[in-house]
Structure formats: structure tokens, C-alpha cells
Design an enzyme around this catalytic site. Structure first.
Site, PDB file in Angstrom:
ATOM      1  N   GLU A 179      -5.064   1.542   2.796  1.00  0.00           N
ATOM      2  CA  GLU A 179      -4.973   0.290   3.557  1.00  0.00           C
ATOM      3  C   GLU A 179      -5.103   0.555   5.050  1.00  0.00           C
ATOM      4  O   GLU A 179      -5.748  -0.196   5.771  1.00  0.00           O
ATOM      5  CB  GLU A 179      -3.630  -0.404   3.274  1.00  0.00           C
ATOM      6  CG  GLU A 179      -3.508  -1.805   3.881  1.00  0.00           C
ATOM      7  CD  GLU A 179      -2.953  -1.831   5.285  1.00  0.00           C
ATOM      8  OE1 GLU A 179      -3.016  -2.895   5.915  1.00  0.00           O
ATOM      9  OE2 GLU A 179      -2.456  -0.799   5.791  1.00  0.00           O
ATOM     10  N   GLU A 180      -4.483   1.661   5.490  1.00  0.00           N
ATOM     11  CA  GLU A 180      -4.393   1.906   6.935  1.00  0.00           C
ATOM     12  C   GLU A 180      -5.744   2.206   7.557  1.00  0.00           C
ATOM     13  O   GLU A 180      -5.907   2.116   8.768  1.00  0.00           O
ATOM     14  CB  GLU A 180      -3.413   3.063   7.212  1.00  0.00           C
ATOM     15  CG  GLU A 180      -1.967   2.769   6.806  1.00  0.00           C
ATOM     16  CD  GLU A 180      -1.263   1.797   7.742  1.00  0.00           C
ATOM     17  OE1 GLU A 180      -1.929   1.272   8.647  1.00  0.00           O
ATOM     18  OE2 GLU A 180      -0.056   1.568   7.536  1.00  0.00           O
ATOM     19  N   ASP A 189       6.673   1.040   6.909  1.00  0.00           N
ATOM     20  CA  ASP A 189       5.294   0.614   6.631  1.00  0.00           C
ATOM     21  C   ASP A 189       4.678   1.541   5.588  1.00  0.00           C
ATOM     22  O   ASP A 189       4.022   2.495   5.933  1.00  0.00           O
ATOM     23  CB  ASP A 189       4.490   0.617   7.926  1.00  0.00           C
ATOM     24  CG  ASP A 189       3.088   0.069   7.760  1.00  0.00           C
ATOM     25  OD1 ASP A 189       2.780  -0.494   6.692  1.00  0.00           O
ATOM     26  OD2 ASP A 189       2.285   0.221   8.697  1.00  0.00           O
ATOM     27  N   GLU A 223       4.579  -6.261   3.658  1.00  0.00           N
ATOM     28  CA  GLU A 223       4.461  -5.513   4.918  1.00  0.00           C
ATOM     29  C   GLU A 223       5.684  -5.814   5.795  1.00  0.00           C
ATOM     30  O   GLU A 223       6.384  -6.805   5.580  1.00  0.00           O
ATOM     31  CB  GLU A 223       3.187  -5.943   5.668  1.00  0.00           C
ATOM     32  CG  GLU A 223       1.886  -5.471   5.025  1.00  0.00           C
ATOM     33  CD  GLU A 223       1.486  -4.057   5.411  1.00  0.00           C
ATOM     34  OE1 GLU A 223       2.278  -3.358   6.069  1.00  0.00           O
ATOM     35  OE2 GLU A 223       0.376  -3.647   5.022  1.00  0.00           O
ATOM     36  N   ASP A 231      -0.397   4.361   1.200  1.00  0.00           N
ATOM     37  CA  ASP A 231      -0.757   5.327   2.247  1.00  0.00           C
ATOM     38  C   ASP A 231       0.062   5.062   3.512  1.00  0.00           C
ATOM     39  O   ASP A 231       0.609   3.965   3.699  1.00  0.00           O
ATOM     40  CB  ASP A 231      -2.260   5.288   2.554  1.00  0.00           C
ATOM     41  CG  ASP A 231      -2.753   3.933   3.053  1.00  0.00           C
ATOM     42  OD1 ASP A 231      -2.309   2.897   2.522  1.00  0.00           O
ATOM     43  OD2 ASP A 231      -3.589   3.905   3.979  1.00  0.00           O
ATOM     44  N   HIS A 285       0.838  -1.206   0.000  1.00  0.00           N
ATOM     45  CA  HIS A 285       0.000   0.000   0.000  1.00  0.00           C
ATOM     46  C   HIS A 285       0.870   1.251   0.000  1.00  0.00           C
ATOM     47  O   HIS A 285       2.007   1.220   0.485  1.00  0.00           O
ATOM     48  CB  HIS A 285      -0.965   0.005   1.189  1.00  0.00           C
ATOM     49  CG  HIS A 285      -0.312  -0.013   2.548  1.00  0.00           C
ATOM     50  ND1 HIS A 285       0.093   1.126   3.192  1.00  0.00           N
ATOM     51  CD2 HIS A 285      -0.003  -1.041   3.393  1.00  0.00           C
ATOM     52  CE1 HIS A 285       0.609   0.803   4.380  1.00  0.00           C
ATOM     53  NE2 HIS A 285       0.583  -0.507   4.526  1.00  0.00           N
TER      54      HIS A 285
END
Ligand code: ZN
Length: 372
Positions: free
Chosen positions: A136-137, A103, A162, A73, A71
Site C-alpha cells: 500500500e505504501e 500505520d 488506517e 506493509d 495493509h
């Protein structure tokens, strides 16, 4: 060839704090790099500059492509001051600093660099598909959007980059968020015996849930489910017996747990005082570590990292909760260069050598899948 380190820096310099996200400029930057390397790209816009990117190359039909996903974001900076500028991507002491370094822009950069490097050799092979999501977050919104739109291809294997310090994880827990409601009967605060206090019911329920017995639900690697009462609210004014109280319950589930059955057990455990509503849920993800592809990647990771891989699982959830079922349930691993302990932290960084190792692991994994 592109440098995964320089690409990590470029990605960090896009401010993609979610909310509001604004992932489109970052996704478009990746799209241009991939298009220049021969990938076909498709962008899927959720509105308000929130694009997801699906890129693919090769695909000879002999078997399904291998998927890498990440991801773009990042989470907000938090209230503590940073000692480094969070979007400058400064390098010091073998680390890249910045929000998203761990991350998971380091992970995205590692698989994009590996994919670009091998792109000239992927025609006439099963090929690669890259799924680069937004949002995603905030609960895998981008991945769920792609599933709903029906635009995801099938994949034969999936790598979620991840943060794991390049340790191979074969899955993660799922989530079940519940809102519980206790009902009572209101009365004047001076005559509590004439009412039924919903706050007391909710408070007793919270303590019963804290003590809930998950011993029968244990998974051999992911362990037991966990439960956390995240909030409890009830009552309106100090001098009335409250007739309603509610509590928010965060349950992290493991494979094999039936959610509807679990809710029934919570109703029993709270003496029938609480009605529960499921407000959000995502699947646990698990692949048997004896799967031949997982064993193959574990061997690759072991040879590059120089240490044995003890295959574990994560307590956090990832986009795989949506993408694994959405792409035909391929064997799925979580493996990426970030440091799990630094995700969402002040002064987040990623070790440069971990990004280089991840790129090497991903390159070898693609080469094996596509028989290069
Ligand atoms: Zn992440």
C-alpha cells in the site's frame, strides 16, 4: 477469542518494510488465524513474497457483506536512530512501540480480532469480507492488483482501519501526479540572447503553480486541493542555454475536480510554456456523512469513545481509492486506532486503549450490519 494487543505485537514482529515488503509471512499468519476461526481465505501473489489476502465468512445473500481493509506493509525506518527496537513490539506506558504499530498493524489486529470473536455467529448472515493488502505504501499496488485481477467481491459498506485515533473520516483527497516539460533552444552560455532558456520557463511555471487559485474547487469538508512542486530539473552543463527542463508536480485533489480540466488550467496558468503528462493518479474518496450507515457507525464510535464524532476527512490517500470503486462503491469510512501524527515517524507507537476501543467499535459495527 484472540487479543488484539497480542496480535498487534505478532504483526509488528514481521519485518514488512516496503521495499521490499515481504508481506507473505505476515499475510499467511493472519490467514491461519482466520481459517482456524472458520473463514475462507484466498491469497493473491504479486510475486517476490508479496501476497494479498481476501478472507470471508457468512454471506446469506440477504444483503452484501461488510468489508474491513488494511495493509501489512510498513514504511522504512528513516535515518534517525530509534530509541526502541522497531520490530520488538515492546509495551510501555500503555503503548505498543514499533514500526507499523500505528500505520497500521494495530488497525488490522483490531478488525481481525473482532471478526474472529464474532465468527461463530456469522453463518446465515450477510457476513464479512476482509481485504488485507500488500504494497500500500508504494501507491496502493496491492489494492490495484486485486482490482485488475477481478477477484474482489462486492461489499455493502467499507471500513478502512488506517490511523485516525478512532475518529470517523468520511473520505480523503485523491492524488494527481504530473510531470511537466519546458522546451527551449540551446545556445552558447556566453550568448544567452541567441537561445531560449527552458530552466527559466520551468522556474516561472513552478512559481505560477505555487500561486494557483483553487478557490473554486473547495470541498465542504476536505477543503481545497493542494499543489507541491516536488522537483525541478534542467540543463546539462553550466555554459549552455538549457533546451529542456522538467518539474514534478504533486496535486492532492478533492471530489468534483476533473483531472483533465485541471491540467488544462495548469497549462493556461503557466502561459503555455509547459506540457504536462499525468504519471499517476488515484481517486478522491467521499461518502455523504448523512448516509444512514455512516450515522450508525458514528453513533457506535461516540458511545465507545465517550465523545462526539466530528466527521472529517484525511489529506492522505488510502487503499479505498482503488477498493471503493472496485467493490461496487459502498459507503466507506476511515477509522482506526493509530495516531495519525505518528504514522511514518521514528519511535512510532499505538495506544493500547485505542486498539481496544477500535476492536469494540468494529465488533458493534459488524453486529449491527449482520443483525447479531
Ligand atoms: Zn497506512
Amino acid at each position: 477469542m484472540i487479543s488484539p494487543i497480542e496480535l498487534t505485537q505478532e504483526l509488528i514482529r514481521f519485518d514488512t518494510i516496503n521495499p521490499p515488503g515481504n508481506e507473505t509471512p505476515c499475510a499467511r499468519h493472519l490467514g491461519r488465524i482466520l481459517e482456524a476461526a472458520g473463514f475462507e481465505t484466498r491469497f493473491f501473489d504479486m510475486g517476490e513474497s508479496r501476497e494479498n489476502l481476501i478472507a470471508h465468512i457468512g454471506g446469506d445473500g440477504s444483503k452484501l457483506p461488510i468489508c474491513f481493509t488494511g495493509h501489512t506493509d510498513v514504511v522504512p525506518l528513516g535515518t534517525a536512530p530509534w530509541s526502541v527496537p522497531p520490530f520488538a513490539a515492546e509495551i510501555a506506558d500503555g503503548k505498543i512501540y514499533g514500526r507499523g504499530s500505528t500505520d497500521m498493524k494495530g488497525g488490522v489486529a483490531a478488525f481481525v480480532a473482532a471478526a474472529v470473536k464474532l465468527a461463530p455467529r456469522l453463518a446465515g448472515t450477510p457476513g464479512i469480507v476482509l481485504v488485507i493488502t500488500a504494497a500500500e505504501e508504494s501507491g496502493c499496488e496491492g489494492a490495484n492488483f486485486l482490482v485488475r485481477e477481478g477477484v474482489l467481491p462486492k461489499a455493502g459498506a467499507m471500513v478502512v482501519a488506517e490511523p485516525t485515533s478512532n475518529q470517523l473520516l468520511a473520505g480523503h483527497k485523491g492524488v494527481c501526479w504530473l510531470e511537466g516539460t519546458a522546451k527551449g533552444v540551446t545556445a552558447h552560455g556566453s550568448m544567452p540572447e541567441k537561445g531560449v532558456n527552458a530552466v527559466y520557463k520551468a522556474a516561472r511555471a513552478a512559481l505560477s503553480l505555487e500561486a494557483f487559485d483553487f478557490s473554486a474547487d473547495e470541498h465542504s469538508v476536505l477543503g481545497r486541493p493542494t499543489i507541491n512542486v516536488g522537483w525541478l530539473r534542467g540543463g546539462l552543463n553550466i555554459n549552455s542555454v538549457p533546451d529542456e527542463a522538467r518539474l514534478g508536480v504533486d496535486v492532492r485533489i478533492v471530489p468534483g475536480v476533473n483531472r483533465e480540466h485541471l491540467v488544462k488550467r495548469f497549462v493556461e496558468a503557466t502561459g503555455g510554456d509547459i506540457s504536462f503528462e499525468m504519471i499517476a493518479t488515484s481517486n478522491a474518496v467521499w461518502t455523504d456523512p448523512s448516509d444512514p450507515w455512516i450515522e450508525e457507525v458514528a453513533a457506535i464510535a461516540q458511545s465507545i469513545m465517550g465523545s462526539a464524532q466530528a466527521i472529517g476527512g484525511a489529506s492522505y490517500f488510502t487503499d479505498a481509492a482503488a477498493l471503493k470503486p472496485g467493490m461496487g462503491n459502498p459507503p466507506t469510512i476511515i477509522l482506526g486506532p493509530g495516531e495519525p501524527s505518528l504514522a511514518h515517524q521514528t519511535d512510532e507507537f499505538c495506544f493500547i486503549r485505542r486498539i481496544e476501543e477500535a476492536e469494540a467499535i468494529f465488533s458493534d459495527t459488524i453486529a449491527r450490519w449482520c443483525k447479531l
